[in-house]
Design an enzyme around this catalytic site. Structure first.
Site, PDB file in Angstrom:
ATOM      1  N   GLN A  93       0.830  -1.106   0.054  1.00 28.50           N
ATOM      2  CA  GLN A  93      -0.031   0.025   0.067  1.00 28.50           C
ATOM      3  C   GLN A  93       0.924   1.306  -0.165  1.00 28.50           C
ATOM      4  O   GLN A  93       0.312   2.427  -0.087  1.00 28.50           O
ATOM      5  CB  GLN A  93      -0.710  -0.098   1.353  1.00 28.50           C
ATOM      6  CG  GLN A  93      -1.905  -1.257   1.273  1.00 28.50           C
ATOM      7  CD  GLN A  93      -2.555  -1.215   2.585  1.00 28.50           C
ATOM      8  OE1 GLN A  93      -3.418  -0.828   3.072  1.00 28.50           O
ATOM      9  NE2 GLN A  93      -1.848  -2.288   3.450  1.00 28.50           N
ATOM     10  N   HIS A 123      -1.636   1.482  -4.118  1.00 30.70           N
ATOM     11  CA  HIS A 123      -2.227   2.839  -4.021  1.00 30.70           C
ATOM     12  C   HIS A 123      -1.081   3.654  -4.981  1.00 30.70           C
ATOM     13  O   HIS A 123      -0.948   4.689  -4.596  1.00 30.70           O
ATOM     14  CB  HIS A 123      -1.907   3.094  -2.434  1.00 30.70           C
ATOM     15  CG  HIS A 123      -3.039   2.556  -1.654  1.00 30.70           C
ATOM     16  ND1 HIS A 123      -2.976   2.517  -0.384  1.00 30.70           N
ATOM     17  CD2 HIS A 123      -4.195   1.902  -2.002  1.00 30.70           C
ATOM     18  CE1 HIS A 123      -4.243   1.914   0.085  1.00 30.70           C
ATOM     19  NE2 HIS A 123      -4.871   1.467  -1.106  1.00 30.70           N
ATOM     20  N   CYS A 172      -1.245  13.416 -21.505  1.00 28.40           N
ATOM     21  CA  CYS A 172      -0.786  12.269 -21.986  1.00 28.40           C
ATOM     22  C   CYS A 172       0.007  12.305 -23.552  1.00 28.40           C
ATOM     23  O   CYS A 172      -0.929  12.569 -24.189  1.00 28.40           O
ATOM     24  CB  CYS A 172      -1.578  11.180 -21.541  1.00 28.40           C
ATOM     25  SG  CYS A 172      -1.141   9.370 -22.250  1.00 28.40           S
ATOM     26  N   GLY A 190       2.969  -4.782   8.959  1.00 26.57           N
ATOM     27  CA  GLY A 190       3.052  -2.791   8.978  1.00 26.57           C
ATOM     28  C   GLY A 190       1.627  -2.257   8.562  1.00 26.57           C
ATOM     29  O   GLY A 190       2.024  -1.351   8.124  1.00 26.57           O
TER      30      GLY A 190
HETATM   31  P1  OAD Z   1      -1.228   2.836   8.962  1.00 24.79           P
HETATM   32  O1  OAD Z   1      -0.629   4.278   9.258  1.00 24.79           O
HETATM   33  O2  OAD Z   1      -2.610   3.001   9.174  1.00 24.79           O
HETATM   34  O3  OAD Z   1      -0.633   1.788   9.800  1.00 24.79           O
HETATM   35  C1  OAD Z   1       0.569   1.437  10.106  1.00 24.79           C
HETATM   36  C2  OAD Z   1       0.932   0.021  10.756  1.00 24.79           C
HETATM   37  O4  OAD Z   1       2.279  -0.124  11.055  1.00 24.79           O
HETATM   38  C3  OAD Z   1       0.235   0.228  12.331  1.00 24.79           C
HETATM   39  O5  OAD Z   1      -0.534  -1.019  12.477  1.00 24.79           O
HETATM   40  C4  OAD Z   1       1.265   0.178  13.206  1.00 24.79           C
HETATM   41  O6  OAD Z   1       1.097  -0.648  14.383  1.00 24.79           O
HETATM   42  C5  OAD Z   1       2.283  -0.551  12.530  1.00 24.79           C
HETATM   43  N1  OAD Z   1       3.653  -0.234  12.520  1.00 24.79           N
HETATM   44  C6  OAD Z   1       4.370   0.819  12.930  1.00 24.79           C
HETATM   45  N2  OAD Z   1       5.643   0.591  12.892  1.00 24.79           N
HETATM   46  C7  OAD Z   1       6.010  -0.652  12.647  1.00 24.79           C
HETATM   47  C8  OAD Z   1       7.375  -1.264  12.234  1.00 24.79           C
HETATM   48  N3  OAD Z   1       8.374  -0.765  12.439  1.00 24.79           N
HETATM   49  N4  OAD Z   1       7.076  -2.535  11.897  1.00 24.79           N
HETATM   50  C9  OAD Z   1       5.964  -2.975  11.639  1.00 24.79           C
HETATM   51  N5  OAD Z   1       4.815  -2.465  11.930  1.00 24.79           N
HETATM   52  C10 OAD Z   1       4.815  -1.127  12.271  1.00 24.79           C
HETATM   53  O7  OAD Z   1      -0.611   2.536   7.442  1.00 24.79           O
HETATM   54  P2  OAD Z   1      -1.514   1.565   6.372  1.00 24.79           P
HETATM   55  O8  OAD Z   1      -2.149   0.408   6.989  1.00 24.79           O
HETATM   56  O9  OAD Z   1      -0.322   1.308   5.562  1.00 24.79           O
HETATM   57  O10 OAD Z   1      -3.442   5.241   1.395  1.00 24.79           O
HETATM   58  O11 OAD Z   1      -2.558   2.547   5.913  1.00 24.79           O
HETATM   59  C11 OAD Z   1      -3.205   1.892   4.624  1.00 24.79           C
HETATM   60  C12 OAD Z   1      -3.507   3.348   3.664  1.00 24.79           C
HETATM   61  O12 OAD Z   1      -4.045   4.298   4.415  1.00 24.79           O
HETATM   62  C13 OAD Z   1      -2.170   3.894   3.105  1.00 24.79           C
HETATM   63  O13 OAD Z   1      -1.698   3.287   2.005  1.00 24.79           O
HETATM   64  C14 OAD Z   1      -2.609   5.335   2.742  1.00 24.79           C
HETATM   65  C15 OAD Z   1      -3.697   5.487   3.679  1.00 24.79           C
HETATM   66  O14 OAD Z   1      -4.840   6.060   3.250  1.00 24.79           O
HETATM   67  C16 OAD Z   1      -2.918   6.099   0.259  1.00 24.79           C
HETATM   68  O15 OAD Z   1      -1.875   6.675   0.435  1.00 24.79           O
HETATM   69  C17 OAD Z   1      -3.729   6.159  -0.739  1.00 24.79           C
END
Ligand code: OAD
Length: 257
Positions: free
Chosen positions: A115, A133, A162, A202
């Protein structure tokens, strides 16, 4: 500085055994993996939106209403990029990204759905990759879907158009309110359907359709292994939950293979 991991050797060995035994192992990755490369997550402690509030949910509609205004604002940020852009520009892959590329090289990871828009999986050497994404270093035509590095689209028009079809060009990053590009969605569904094991790394598992992929694997009789510094809605369903930073845990899994 890496956060501590509470994972013991037996859990790592169990995860390594599951990965080795899987017929078709895939990974769904989120912002957490890039935290150790200096890029903030969105939600949770220290998250961009935890600190700054969530952006408007109709970003794509705002873009469509006036692409020129959107581009002028974007171009005005070139000299003083916002925090997220600065962090991505300075970031390098960390041991977590490198471990996933190594799993692919060893034939153990069939496909990675990320993502993240930060390009770090590409820099780490992952090839079988869907950036669901988008990729912040690329642009995309909203009419024909043509996608490429910024230099391919650079022209003196604002907004850029484009070369193939004359359509309006935007950043490849999927905006709020924008449908996931069909080719990304098809690839994600294709690999999810084949997965008997998915590594869920993550991600807070809150944004769809990505958050549905691990559930599809579970519904199909497969398993998930979760790697995260905190528990998530997936944790109760994970065959193995490895609590700790991805940049520490993934290399330890490689060592346990
Ligand atoms: P989030 O910011 O929602 O979640 C990040 C996750 O990473 C959390 O569950 C943390 O506990 C975990 N985390 C933090 N540090 C970590 C580490 N060192 N190792 C492992 N895990 C860790 O991010 P996403 O789930 O990626 O969309 O969010 C999904 C989407 O929300 C993103 O792609 C973005 C946003 O809308 C777009 O940009 C289109």
């Amino acid at each position: 500085m890496n956060e501590p991991s509470t994972v013991d050797e037996a859990q790592l060995q169990a995860a390594a055994r599951m990965i080795t035994a899987a017929r078709y192992c895939t990974a769904l990755v989120g912002a957490g993996i890039s935290k150790e490369s200096g890029i903030p997550t969105f939600r949770g402690e220290g998250g961009l939106w935890t600190r700054q509030g969530e952006p408007p949910m109709n970003g794509y509609q705002i873009f469509l209403q006036d692409p020129r205004a959107w581009w002028l604002e974007r171009l005005a940020q070139v000299r003083t990029p916002p925090e997220f852009a600065r962090a991505i520009d300075a970031a390098q892959p960390n041991p977590g990204h490198l471990a996933l590329a190594e799993l692919e090289r060893r034939g153990l990871l069939r496909h990675l759905i990320t993502q993240n828009v930060d390009n770090l999986h590409v820099l780490a050497g992952s090839d079988n990759l869907t950036e669901i994404h988008g990729n912040r270093r690329k642009l995309r035509c909203i009419a024909c879907g043509q996608r490429g590095p910024m230099r391919d689209f650079a022209d003196d028009q604002v907004p850029p158009h484009c070369e193939h079809c004359g359509g309006i060009v935007k950043t490849d990053t999927v905006m709020f309110g924008e449908p996931i590009p069909p080719d990304f969605l098809r690839a994600s569904v294709h690999h999810t359907e084949r997965s008997d094991l998915m590594l869920v790394i993550g991600t807070s598992a809150t944004v769809y359709p990505a958050a549905d992929f691990p559930l599809q694997v579970l519904r199909g009789g497969g398993s998930i292994i979760e790697i995260n510094t905190t528990e998530t809605p997936f944790t109760p369903y994970a065959a193995i939950s490895l609590l700790g930073p991805a940049g520490v845990i993934l290399p330890r899994i490689i060592a346990a293979l």
